[in-house]
Design a protein around this motif. Structure first.
Motif, PDB file in Angstrom:
ATOM      1  N   GLN A 153      -7.257  -6.031   4.061  1.00 51.64           N
ATOM      2  CA  GLN A 153      -6.161  -7.105   4.373  1.00 51.64           C
ATOM      3  C   GLN A 153      -5.539  -7.183   5.713  1.00 51.64           C
ATOM      4  O   GLN A 153      -5.118  -8.532   6.191  1.00 51.64           O
TER       5      GLN A 153
ATOM      6  N   TRP B  43      -4.041 -11.138   6.842  1.00 46.29           N
ATOM      7  CA  TRP B  43      -3.280 -11.899   5.385  1.00 46.29           C
ATOM      8  C   TRP B  43      -2.078 -11.122   5.039  1.00 46.29           C
ATOM      9  O   TRP B  43      -1.906  -9.927   5.020  1.00 46.29           O
ATOM     10  N   SER B  44      -1.290 -12.007   4.820  1.00 47.62           N
ATOM     11  CA  SER B  44       0.159 -11.423   4.305  1.00 47.62           C
ATOM     12  C   SER B  44      -0.014 -10.812   3.004  1.00 47.62           C
ATOM     13  O   SER B  44      -0.965 -11.282   2.329  1.00 47.62           O
TER      14      SER B  44
ATOM     15  N   GLU C  14      -0.674 -13.870   0.537  1.00 46.38           N
ATOM     16  CA  GLU C  14      -1.782 -14.492   0.676  1.00 46.38           C
ATOM     17  C   GLU C  14      -2.717 -13.520  -0.104  1.00 46.38           C
ATOM     18  O   GLU C  14      -3.944 -14.200  -0.632  1.00 46.38           O
ATOM     19  N   TRP C  15      -2.691 -12.258   0.195  1.00 44.49           N
ATOM     20  CA  TRP C  15      -3.703 -11.486  -0.410  1.00 44.49           C
ATOM     21  C   TRP C  15      -3.627 -11.366  -2.072  1.00 44.49           C
ATOM     22  O   TRP C  15      -4.653 -11.360  -2.569  1.00 44.49           O
TER      23      TRP C  15
ATOM     24  N   ASP D  77      -2.833 -13.973  -3.816  1.00 47.31           N
ATOM     25  CA  ASP D  77      -3.183 -15.213  -4.269  1.00 47.31           C
ATOM     26  C   ASP D  77      -4.611 -15.000  -4.324  1.00 47.31           C
ATOM     27  O   ASP D  77      -5.349 -15.580  -5.107  1.00 47.31           O
ATOM     28  N   ALA D  78      -5.246 -14.617  -3.220  1.00 44.81           N
ATOM     29  CA  ALA D  78      -6.746 -14.330  -3.296  1.00 44.81           C
ATOM     30  C   ALA D  78      -7.095 -13.443  -4.401  1.00 44.81           C
ATOM     31  O   ALA D  78      -8.396 -13.613  -4.796  1.00 44.81           O
TER      32      ALA D  78
END
Length: 99
Positions: free
Chosen positions: A2, A7-8, A11-12, A14-15
């Motif tokens: 991460q 990635w925030s 964002e992480w 969501d992924a």
């Protein structure tokens, strides 16, 4: 990974959710059998495609080329030019440049 990818936390998360929805991660974010199979497929495909570059060379020539690149490769790792962690997930393996 991460941090290396920049990635925030949202964002992480969501992924991870996208990976769970595809059956690649379980509820605890552990890799599933399907996830392992998908990763193996990606690795095999990239290895096969990269190997095509050596295809036109005789086996002895390809082996000599790879052997000749080993020391410079280790020197690049030891130089610190490649950040670890990094955006492509390249692991910080043996960084000894002695050969």
């Amino acid at each position: 990974m991460q941090v290396g990818r920049g990635w925030s936390d949202p964002e992480w998360a969501d992924a991870e959710e996208r990976q769970r929805s595809r059956g690649l991660l379980d509820a605890r974010s552990a890799v599933t059998e399907r996830g392992r199979a998908e990763r193996d497929l990606v690795e095999d495909t990239t290895d096969r495609l990269a190997g095509r570059l050596l295809g036109p060379l005789a086996e002895a020539t390809a082996d000599a080329l790879l052997a000749a690149l080993e020391v410079p490769g280790r020197q690049v790792l030891a130089s610190g030019l490649l950040p670890f962690p990094n955006r492509i997930g390249l692991p910080a393996c043996d960084r000894d440049a002695s050969g």
